[in-house]
Write a protein that holds these residues in place. Structure first.
Motif, PDB file in Angstrom:
ATOM      1  N   ARG A 105      24.019  13.036   3.060  1.00  0.00           N
ATOM      2  CA  ARG A 105      24.687  12.451   2.054  1.00  0.00           C
ATOM      3  C   ARG A 105      25.386  13.308   1.169  1.00  0.00           C
ATOM      4  O   ARG A 105      24.895  14.649   0.989  1.00  0.00           O
ATOM      5  N   ARG A 106      26.133  13.047   0.488  1.00  0.00           N
ATOM      6  CA  ARG A 106      26.997  13.889  -0.950  1.00  0.00           C
ATOM      7  C   ARG A 106      26.820  13.068  -2.026  1.00  0.00           C
ATOM      8  O   ARG A 106      27.223  12.106  -2.152  1.00  0.00           O
ATOM      9  N   VAL A 107      26.498  13.984  -2.906  1.00  0.00           N
ATOM     10  CA  VAL A 107      26.639  13.614  -4.350  1.00  0.00           C
ATOM     11  C   VAL A 107      27.924  13.778  -4.971  1.00  0.00           C
ATOM     12  O   VAL A 107      28.544  14.910  -4.857  1.00  0.00           O
ATOM     13  N   SER A 108      28.632  12.870  -5.593  1.00  0.00           N
ATOM     14  CA  SER A 108      29.766  13.055  -5.690  1.00  0.00           C
ATOM     15  C   SER A 108      29.990  13.990  -7.195  1.00  0.00           C
ATOM     16  O   SER A 108      31.281  14.552  -7.213  1.00  0.00           O
ATOM     17  N   ASN A 109      29.158  14.012  -7.596  1.00  0.00           N
ATOM     18  CA  ASN A 109      28.822  14.996  -8.970  1.00  0.00           C
ATOM     19  C   ASN A 109      27.454  15.333  -9.442  1.00  0.00           C
ATOM     20  O   ASN A 109      26.699  14.755  -8.801  1.00  0.00           O
ATOM     21  N   ARG A 110      27.356  16.278 -10.500  1.00  0.00           N
ATOM     22  CA  ARG A 110      26.092  16.925 -10.483  1.00  0.00           C
ATOM     23  C   ARG A 110      25.041  16.095 -11.450  1.00  0.00           C
ATOM     24  O   ARG A 110      24.032  16.527 -11.998  1.00  0.00           O
ATOM     25  N   LEU A 111      25.727  14.981 -12.219  1.00  0.00           N
ATOM     26  CA  LEU A 111      25.020  14.354 -13.361  1.00  0.00           C
ATOM     27  C   LEU A 111      24.308  13.169 -12.659  1.00  0.00           C
ATOM     28  O   LEU A 111      24.753  12.367 -11.933  1.00  0.00           O
ATOM     29  N   VAL A 112      22.998  13.262 -13.031  1.00  0.00           N
ATOM     30  CA  VAL A 112      21.998  12.292 -12.579  1.00  0.00           C
ATOM     31  C   VAL A 112      21.640  11.494 -13.870  1.00  0.00           C
ATOM     32  O   VAL A 112      20.775  12.150 -14.853  1.00  0.00           O
ATOM     33  N   LYS A 113      21.570  10.246 -13.755  1.00  0.00           N
ATOM     34  CA  LYS A 113      20.917   9.505 -14.682  1.00  0.00           C
ATOM     35  C   LYS A 113      19.563   9.374 -14.248  1.00  0.00           C
ATOM     36  O   LYS A 113      19.172   8.668 -13.522  1.00  0.00           O
ATOM     37  N   VAL A 114      18.436  10.013 -14.952  1.00  0.00           N
ATOM     38  CA  VAL A 114      17.139   9.983 -14.361  1.00  0.00           C
ATOM     39  C   VAL A 114      16.410   8.639 -14.779  1.00  0.00           C
ATOM     40  O   VAL A 114      16.894   7.879 -15.790  1.00  0.00           O
ATOM     41  N   ALA A 115      15.296   8.665 -14.280  1.00  0.00           N
ATOM     42  CA  ALA A 115      14.498   7.425 -14.624  1.00  0.00           C
ATOM     43  C   ALA A 115      14.147   7.430 -16.202  1.00  0.00           C
ATOM     44  O   ALA A 115      13.737   8.280 -16.728  1.00  0.00           O
ATOM     45  N   MET A 116      14.197   5.976 -16.587  1.00  0.00           N
ATOM     46  CA  MET A 116      13.783   5.619 -18.056  1.00  0.00           C
ATOM     47  C   MET A 116      12.838   4.575 -18.039  1.00  0.00           C
ATOM     48  O   MET A 116      13.191   3.388 -17.125  1.00  0.00           O
ATOM     49  N   TYR A 117      11.873   4.418 -18.821  1.00  0.00           N
ATOM     50  CA  TYR A 117      11.021   3.118 -18.801  1.00  0.00           C
ATOM     51  C   TYR A 117      11.728   2.206 -19.636  1.00  0.00           C
ATOM     52  O   TYR A 117      12.295   1.994 -20.481  1.00  0.00           O
ATOM     53  N   GLU A 118      12.205   0.881 -18.792  1.00  0.00           N
ATOM     54  CA  GLU A 118      12.955  -0.447 -19.381  1.00  0.00           C
ATOM     55  C   GLU A 118      12.019  -1.295 -20.285  1.00  0.00           C
ATOM     56  O   GLU A 118      12.601  -1.834 -21.151  1.00  0.00           O
ATOM     57  N   HIS A 119      10.974  -1.510 -19.632  1.00  0.00           N
ATOM     58  CA  HIS A 119      10.135  -2.582 -20.487  1.00  0.00           C
ATOM     59  C   HIS A 119      10.902  -4.002 -20.393  1.00  0.00           C
ATOM     60  O   HIS A 119      10.881  -4.785 -21.308  1.00  0.00           O
ATOM     61  N   LEU A 120      11.569  -4.239 -19.151  1.00  0.00           N
ATOM     62  CA  LEU A 120      12.355  -5.409 -19.029  1.00  0.00           C
ATOM     63  C   LEU A 120      11.696  -6.507 -18.076  1.00  0.00           C
ATOM     64  O   LEU A 120      12.354  -7.777 -18.109  1.00  0.00           O
ATOM     65  N   GLY A 180       3.056  -8.429 -16.973  1.00  0.00           N
ATOM     66  CA  GLY A 180       2.213  -8.516 -15.756  1.00  0.00           C
ATOM     67  C   GLY A 180       2.903  -7.836 -14.517  1.00  0.00           C
ATOM     68  O   GLY A 180       2.376  -7.816 -13.424  1.00  0.00           O
ATOM     69  N   GLY A 181       4.195  -7.354 -14.779  1.00  0.00           N
ATOM     70  CA  GLY A 181       4.854  -6.824 -13.715  1.00  0.00           C
ATOM     71  C   GLY A 181       5.727  -7.940 -12.731  1.00  0.00           C
ATOM     72  O   GLY A 181       5.110  -8.859 -12.617  1.00  0.00           O
ATOM     73  N   GLY A 182       6.824  -7.359 -12.302  1.00  0.00           N
ATOM     74  CA  GLY A 182       7.577  -8.317 -11.511  1.00  0.00           C
ATOM     75  C   GLY A 182       8.936  -7.465 -11.073  1.00  0.00           C
ATOM     76  O   GLY A 182       8.927  -6.265 -11.264  1.00  0.00           O
ATOM     77  N   PRO A 183       9.450  -8.339 -10.209  1.00  0.00           N
ATOM     78  CA  PRO A 183      10.802  -7.854  -9.804  1.00  0.00           C
ATOM     79  C   PRO A 183      11.983  -7.554 -10.906  1.00  0.00           C
ATOM     80  O   PRO A 183      11.508  -8.186 -11.969  1.00  0.00           O
ATOM     81  N   PRO A 184      12.989  -6.598 -10.493  1.00  0.00           N
ATOM     82  CA  PRO A 184      14.233  -6.593 -11.521  1.00  0.00           C
ATOM     83  C   PRO A 184      14.630  -8.086 -11.681  1.00  0.00           C
ATOM     84  O   PRO A 184      14.466  -9.001 -10.765  1.00  0.00           O
ATOM     85  N   ASN A 185      15.145  -8.251 -13.093  1.00  0.00           N
ATOM     86  CA  ASN A 185      15.667  -9.421 -13.199  1.00  0.00           C
ATOM     87  C   ASN A 185      17.248  -9.190 -14.091  1.00  0.00           C
ATOM     88  O   ASN A 185      17.847  -8.325 -13.878  1.00  0.00           O
ATOM     89  N   SER A 186      17.775 -10.239 -14.523  1.00  0.00           N
ATOM     90  CA  SER A 186      19.219 -10.143 -14.976  1.00  0.00           C
ATOM     91  C   SER A 186      19.240  -9.193 -15.965  1.00  0.00           C
ATOM     92  O   SER A 186      20.356  -8.597 -16.185  1.00  0.00           O
ATOM     93  N   TYR A 187      18.111  -8.964 -16.887  1.00  0.00           N
ATOM     94  CA  TYR A 187      18.311  -7.763 -17.642  1.00  0.00           C
ATOM     95  C   TYR A 187      18.607  -6.556 -17.018  1.00  0.00           C
ATOM     96  O   TYR A 187      19.250  -5.772 -17.450  1.00  0.00           O
ATOM     97  N   HIS A 188      17.877  -6.331 -15.977  1.00  0.00           N
ATOM     98  CA  HIS A 188      18.084  -5.045 -15.377  1.00  0.00           C
ATOM     99  C   HIS A 188      19.432  -4.933 -14.741  1.00  0.00           C
ATOM    100  O   HIS A 188      20.164  -3.862 -14.822  1.00  0.00           O
ATOM    101  N   PHE A 189      19.704  -5.947 -14.295  1.00  0.00           N
ATOM    102  CA  PHE A 189      21.036  -5.887 -13.497  1.00  0.00           C
ATOM    103  C   PHE A 189      22.487  -5.651 -14.574  1.00  0.00           C
ATOM    104  O   PHE A 189      23.256  -4.971 -14.357  1.00  0.00           O
TER     105      PHE A 189
END
Length: 509
Positions: free
Chosen positions: A21-36, A40-49
């Motif tokens: 694969r090729r990365v189009s540029n070198r800028l990476v949005k790294v992981a951030m804790y969202e708390h969304l 109790g934990g669950g799947p991504p939701n409309s806030y994540h989207f």
């Protein structure tokens, strides 16, 4: 790295990965804790989207999600994204939210408030994680006071010296239960199953979180792994290798696999007799071992854990010593990988450097001195979600913007009421418990992320009016209250309440 041009100009040049694969540029949005996620934990939701759709509007090379827990009983702060239960992993109902998250990163998610019809070139990476001993009591996904699992039965040490800090630490972090060999194998399988889910739902790859003191980092560090079996610290890379081989076998040759490593753990976990050079060589040796697998596309260099939570501190990101240390380590890692490539003809993984990359001059320095191949942008991606677009414009006149930050950082000084003689002890206690102090800094970014997810990037300007106390309270209150702006004057009300308490205490004294 950028011969004949300004060093930063090559940021927007594509770069190939080992998987093809090729990365189009070198800028990476790294992981951030969202708390969304749901409590109790669950799947991504409309806030994540909505949140990731905002980032998707801009020209990021890679976007990495916040951590996705591979087991729902080892969360971090209660609102983590988490994989479905094993029995539900094959159902479309369970897969759909993750499919929508991948679409939002690729710029194809749409709802009544967000319309993105053109796919971007951004690569979507899901970060997989298991908290191990750092899974907190009560909100970690287990019944109260049920111990978490870890390589060895070693509690998270208190980050403060006072009796209060030790008591708080012991309440938050229980003495963990050492994992059986069968338990370790189950966790390995869950990481692989998480990658298979990511592959099926349209993600371009996964990142294994082996940093910040979480489970994989716990296996790698002698300070948290005192096992004498096949999963001892000396053999800990075998666990990561088994996971990556399982992922490659179960997905495809073009599926991206990354690891987030903890450079600082090699220092904090070293023996007293070890010299700095010996510690450094151990870390470099692990990296070269990983390169020899011919599986890993890029390695993110990070550091810190809950005992030394500098990665969560606002000050940590502004200190030159932190930046210099990790830049120095990543530079030596790059040199070692280059030599490895010359002697073996094996293409090594790329190095992603994260932390403190907040001006054009710093980005240029990282590339000029060969500290990294990829540039990890964390908190700056929250205060400046259109970071790549802003950088593109600044490159037109680099001499005017070299030392200008990409976004305004929050003022998280102590509230004035807590500096009064009566309540100064509260500040002292909080300062002694480093994980609490770190959490107050993290809370501002968590709530700002929530604002982007609910009201878009226009909410960022108002976020700078929010202080530490409001951030902490809004982080833990239901999202619907935040969205309704029902607590607009919360900080003022809190200050009045604290003042009243102080007056009453003064009168009684």
């Amino acid at each position: 790295m950028c011969e004949g041009q300004h060093e930063a100009n090559c940021i927007f040049d594509p770069i190939p990965l080992l998987s093809g694969r090729r990365v189009s540029n070198r800028l990476v949005k790294v992981a951030m804790y969202e708390h969304l996620a749901s409590f109790g934990g669950g799947p991504p939701n409309s806030y994540h989207f909505r949140l990731y759709s905002e980032w998707a509007k801009h020209n990021w090379g890679i976007i990495i999600t916040g951590n996705v827990a591979v087991t729902q009983d080892h969360l971090t702060l209660g609102r983590d994204m988490a994989l479905p239960a094993r029995a539900d992993m094959q159902t479309e109902e369970a897969l759909l939210p993750f499919r929508e998250l991948a679409k939002s990163i690729h710029g194809t998610y749409s709802d009544s408030s967000t319309r993105l019809v053109n796919s971007n070139k951004t690569l979507a990476i899901m970060q997989l994680n298991h908290s191990g001993r750092q899974s907190t009591n009560i909100i970690g996904g287990r019944p109260p006071f049920k111990p978490p699992l870890a390589p060895s039965s070693i509690r998270v040490a208190s980050s403060g010296s006072s009796m209060v800090s030790r008591a708080l630490n012991n309440f938050m972090f229980q003495l963990p239960e050492a994992m059986t060999q069968h338990g370790v194998q189950e966790v390995i399988e869950r990481f692989v199953e998480g990658a298979i889910l990511a592959y099926k739902t349209g993600f371009d790859g996964v990142q294994l979180h082996a940093a910040h003191g979480y489970l994989l980092a716990q296996f790698l560090s002698p300070k948290t792994n005192t096992r004498m079996d096949i999963y001892s610290a000396e053999n800990a890379l075998d666990i990561v290798h088994n996971i990556t081989r399982g992922i490659r076998k179960s997905t495809s040759d073009s599926f991206i696999i990354s690891i987030k490593f903890n450079a600082a753990d090699y220092i904090s976990g070293a023996k007293a007799s070890d010299s700095p050079r010996e510690v450094e060589q151990r870390a470099i040796g692990h990296l070269l071992n990983v390169a020899s697998w011919r599986i890993i596309d890029f390695v993110e260099i990070s550091g810190g854990d809950y005992e030394k939570p500098d990665f969560m501190m606002n000050e940590f990101h502004s200190q030159n010593c932190r930046q210099a240390f990790f830049s120095n380590f990543s530079h030596k890692a790059m040199e070692a990988l280059h030599k490895f490539h010359r002697t073996t003809s094996i293409s090594p993984p790329l190095i992603l450097l994260t932390g403190g990359l907040k001006t054009l001059d710093i980005l240029s320095t990282v590339l000029e001195h060969n500290h990294a191949n990829l540039l990890g942008i964390g908190r700056a991606s929250v205060i400046c979600p259109n970071f790549p677009d802003v950088l593109w414009e600044r490159l037109k006149h680099p001499q005017l913007h070299g030392d200008e930050p990409f976004g305004r950082e929050p003022d998280l000084s102590e509230p004035r009421i807590l500096t009064s003689p009566l309540l100064a002890s509260i500040s002292v206690i909080a300062a002694n418990v480093k994980i609490v102090g770190a959490g107050t800094n993290m809370a501002w970014y968590v709530v700002t992320i929530r604002g982007i997810a609910t009201a878009g990037t226009a909410s960022i300007a108002a976020a700078h009016k929010r202080g530490r106390l409001t951030s902490i309270l809004w982080m833990w209150l239901p999202i619907i209250l935040y969205k309704a702006n029902a607590l607009r004057h919360l900080e003022k009300m809190l200050m009045v309440a604290i003042t009243c308490i102080a007056v009453i205490l003064a009168y009684r004294v």
